[in-house]
Design a protein around this motif. Sequence first.
Motif, PDB file in Angstrom:
ATOM      1  N   GLY A 110       0.847  -1.178   0.094  1.00 19.78           N
ATOM      2  CA  GLY A 110       0.149  -0.070   0.120  1.00 19.78           C
ATOM      3  C   GLY A 110       0.718   1.230  -0.109  1.00 19.78           C
ATOM      4  O   GLY A 110       0.290   2.527   0.194  1.00 19.78           O
ATOM      5  N   GLU A 111       2.007   1.051  -0.039  1.00 18.86           N
ATOM      6  CA  GLU A 111       2.839   2.490   0.094  1.00 18.86           C
ATOM      7  C   GLU A 111       3.273   2.666  -1.424  1.00 18.86           C
ATOM      8  O   GLU A 111       3.308   1.976  -2.279  1.00 18.86           O
ATOM      9  CB  GLU A 111       4.241   1.956   0.825  1.00 18.86           C
ATOM     10  CG  GLU A 111       4.165   1.812   2.365  1.00 18.86           C
ATOM     11  CD  GLU A 111       3.853   3.141   3.014  1.00 18.86           C
ATOM     12  OE1 GLU A 111       4.253   4.192   2.700  1.00 18.86           O
ATOM     13  OE2 GLU A 111       2.770   2.906   3.828  1.00 18.86           O
ATOM     14  N   ASP A 112       3.305   4.216  -1.522  1.00 23.01           N
ATOM     15  CA  ASP A 112       3.921   4.598  -2.777  1.00 23.01           C
ATOM     16  C   ASP A 112       5.461   4.455  -3.040  1.00 23.01           C
ATOM     17  O   ASP A 112       6.125   5.252  -2.297  1.00 23.01           O
ATOM     18  CB  ASP A 112       3.471   6.142  -3.024  1.00 23.01           C
ATOM     19  CG  ASP A 112       3.981   6.678  -4.212  1.00 23.01           C
ATOM     20  OD1 ASP A 112       4.420   5.814  -5.157  1.00 23.01           O
ATOM     21  OD2 ASP A 112       3.500   7.806  -4.505  1.00 23.01           O
ATOM     22  N   ALA A 113       5.864   3.663  -3.552  1.00 27.03           N
ATOM     23  CA  ALA A 113       7.116   3.394  -3.791  1.00 27.03           C
ATOM     24  C   ALA A 113       7.926   4.287  -4.615  1.00 27.03           C
ATOM     25  O   ALA A 113       9.362   4.379  -4.312  1.00 27.03           O
ATOM     26  CB  ALA A 113       7.439   1.844  -4.404  1.00 27.03           C
ATOM     27  N   ALA A 114       7.389   5.017  -5.450  1.00 24.64           N
ATOM     28  CA  ALA A 114       7.889   5.988  -6.315  1.00 24.64           C
ATOM     29  C   ALA A 114       8.211   7.431  -5.430  1.00 24.64           C
ATOM     30  O   ALA A 114       8.682   8.102  -6.126  1.00 24.64           O
ATOM     31  CB  ALA A 114       7.284   6.119  -7.516  1.00 24.64           C
ATOM     32  N   ALA A 115       7.745   7.548  -4.480  1.00 28.54           N
ATOM     33  CA  ALA A 115       7.509   8.893  -3.727  1.00 28.54           C
ATOM     34  C   ALA A 115       8.812   9.160  -3.540  1.00 28.54           C
ATOM     35  O   ALA A 115       9.088  10.369  -3.613  1.00 28.54           O
ATOM     36  CB  ALA A 115       6.906   8.663  -2.294  1.00 28.54           C
ATOM     37  N   ARG A 161      21.739  -4.035  -1.088  1.00 30.31           N
ATOM     38  CA  ARG A 161      20.847  -5.424  -0.674  1.00 30.31           C
ATOM     39  C   ARG A 161      19.584  -5.322  -0.191  1.00 30.31           C
ATOM     40  O   ARG A 161      19.062  -4.288   0.132  1.00 30.31           O
ATOM     41  CB  ARG A 161      21.591  -5.602   0.890  1.00 30.31           C
ATOM     42  CG  ARG A 161      23.074  -6.001   0.787  1.00 30.31           C
ATOM     43  CD  ARG A 161      23.784  -6.381   2.092  1.00 30.31           C
ATOM     44  NE  ARG A 161      25.093  -6.874   2.012  1.00 30.31           N
ATOM     45  CZ  ARG A 161      25.555  -8.124   1.790  1.00 30.31           C
ATOM     46  NH1 ARG A 161      24.707  -8.967   1.718  1.00 30.31           N
ATOM     47  NH2 ARG A 161      27.040  -8.402   1.886  1.00 30.31           N
ATOM     48  N   PHE A 162      18.732  -6.483  -0.587  1.00 33.40           N
ATOM     49  CA  PHE A 162      17.391  -6.526  -0.267  1.00 33.40           C
ATOM     50  C   PHE A 162      16.952  -7.742  -0.049  1.00 33.40           C
ATOM     51  O   PHE A 162      17.734  -8.842  -0.192  1.00 33.40           O
ATOM     52  CB  PHE A 162      16.511  -5.985  -1.828  1.00 33.40           C
ATOM     53  CG  PHE A 162      16.592  -7.000  -2.752  1.00 33.40           C
ATOM     54  CD1 PHE A 162      15.388  -7.739  -2.774  1.00 33.40           C
ATOM     55  CD2 PHE A 162      17.645  -7.134  -3.731  1.00 33.40           C
ATOM     56  CE1 PHE A 162      15.467  -8.941  -3.721  1.00 33.40           C
ATOM     57  CE2 PHE A 162      17.654  -8.193  -4.561  1.00 33.40           C
ATOM     58  CZ  PHE A 162      16.521  -9.067  -4.604  1.00 33.40           C
ATOM     59  N   ARG A 163      15.883  -7.813   0.698  1.00 31.85           N
ATOM     60  CA  ARG A 163      15.134  -9.263   0.853  1.00 31.85           C
ATOM     61  C   ARG A 163      13.681  -9.073   0.996  1.00 31.85           C
ATOM     62  O   ARG A 163      12.945  -7.893   0.844  1.00 31.85           O
ATOM     63  CB  ARG A 163      15.274  -9.365   2.509  1.00 31.85           C
ATOM     64  CG  ARG A 163      15.210  -8.603   3.398  1.00 31.85           C
ATOM     65  CD  ARG A 163      14.034  -8.975   4.376  1.00 31.85           C
ATOM     66  NE  ARG A 163      13.813  -8.048   5.139  1.00 31.85           N
ATOM     67  CZ  ARG A 163      12.613  -7.132   5.325  1.00 31.85           C
ATOM     68  NH1 ARG A 163      12.126  -6.905   4.162  1.00 31.85           N
ATOM     69  NH2 ARG A 163      12.552  -6.316   6.194  1.00 31.85           N
ATOM     70  N   SER A 164      13.135 -10.165   0.423  1.00 36.63           N
ATOM     71  CA  SER A 164      11.816  -9.880   0.011  1.00 36.63           C
ATOM     72  C   SER A 164      11.125 -11.293   0.380  1.00 36.63           C
ATOM     73  O   SER A 164      11.806 -12.215   1.198  1.00 36.63           O
ATOM     74  CB  SER A 164      11.277  -9.626  -1.253  1.00 36.63           C
ATOM     75  OG  SER A 164       9.845  -9.432  -1.459  1.00 36.63           O
ATOM     76  N   VAL A 165       9.940 -11.338   0.009  1.00 37.59           N
ATOM     77  CA  VAL A 165       8.990 -12.818   0.585  1.00 37.59           C
ATOM     78  C   VAL A 165       8.371 -13.086  -0.684  1.00 37.59           C
ATOM     79  O   VAL A 165       7.791 -12.421  -1.385  1.00 37.59           O
ATOM     80  CB  VAL A 165       8.104 -12.712   1.678  1.00 37.59           C
ATOM     81  CG1 VAL A 165       7.363 -13.888   1.640  1.00 37.59           C
ATOM     82  CG2 VAL A 165       9.012 -12.244   2.920  1.00 37.59           C
ATOM     83  N   THR A 192      11.099  -0.452  -0.682  1.00 38.13           N
ATOM     84  CA  THR A 192       9.474  -0.456  -0.571  1.00 38.13           C
ATOM     85  C   THR A 192       8.743  -1.508  -1.504  1.00 38.13           C
ATOM     86  O   THR A 192       7.936  -2.264  -1.025  1.00 38.13           O
ATOM     87  CB  THR A 192       8.954   0.928  -0.938  1.00 38.13           C
ATOM     88  OG1 THR A 192       9.478   1.919  -0.090  1.00 38.13           O
ATOM     89  CG2 THR A 192       7.568   1.079  -0.594  1.00 38.13           C
ATOM     90  N   PHE A 193       9.261  -1.501  -2.610  1.00 38.30           N
ATOM     91  CA  PHE A 193       8.656  -2.667  -3.713  1.00 38.30           C
ATOM     92  C   PHE A 193       9.057  -4.069  -3.116  1.00 38.30           C
ATOM     93  O   PHE A 193       8.169  -4.823  -3.159  1.00 38.30           O
ATOM     94  CB  PHE A 193       9.427  -2.404  -4.985  1.00 38.30           C
ATOM     95  CG  PHE A 193       8.744  -1.438  -5.811  1.00 38.30           C
ATOM     96  CD1 PHE A 193       7.196  -1.517  -6.124  1.00 38.30           C
ATOM     97  CD2 PHE A 193       9.341  -0.425  -6.541  1.00 38.30           C
ATOM     98  CE1 PHE A 193       6.657  -0.754  -6.779  1.00 38.30           C
ATOM     99  CE2 PHE A 193       8.691   0.347  -7.252  1.00 38.30           C
ATOM    100  CZ  PHE A 193       7.306   0.520  -7.404  1.00 38.30           C
TER     101      PHE A 193
END
Length: 201
Positions: free
Chosen positions: A47-52, A80-84, A118-119
């Motif tokens: 729900g967050e605006d990743a482009a902000a 570095r990133f992590r996601s699910v 954010t993404f």
Amino acid sequence: MAVDRERVAELTRQLLEAIGEDPDRPGLTQTPTRVAELYAEFFAGVGEDAAAPLARTISVAHGPAPETLPSGAVLLRDIRFRSVCEHHLLPFAGHAHIAYLPGEQVVGLGSLVRVVETFAARPQVQERLGEQIAEAIASHLDARGVLVVLDASHGCVTMRGGRQPAASTLTIAARGDYTEPAARAELIALIGAGARDERAG
């Protein structure tokens, strides 16, 4: 919309019961609360605006040579990133490499990191994650080209099924000038060189 921690905790308790465990035994009594806190962190990007973060750009037209646009790419490696993974709700993690060919505007490098974070903080698949990052940058900066390379290790590959602990997945998303393989060849080489240096170190 914020993650409903109370509901996640209750569902975690039900899940423990469903696999035949006792959620009231000493080792598990705090697990529902811990999982709720974990999910609130992992899925904070829903729900967050990743482009902000890309809204605050800096004009390069007011520098020492205002008639000259940057002639080369801006390349930020090893974010570095992590996601699910949305298929099994298992984590995947790795590095993002972002390059863009600026027009008259550039953006702070930290803003690119926040776009990735954010993404990534959503149920994801790696292929879509790269495309979302590339599209956000292409749409919100006057970039002549965008390249996003993701290199990640997936729990659904390393811990289940074929159980290949050394396997990683590489995806490429491109916009503008960098949709042509020849135009991005130098950047791919630079990204690869950085990865080799890291392994050697």
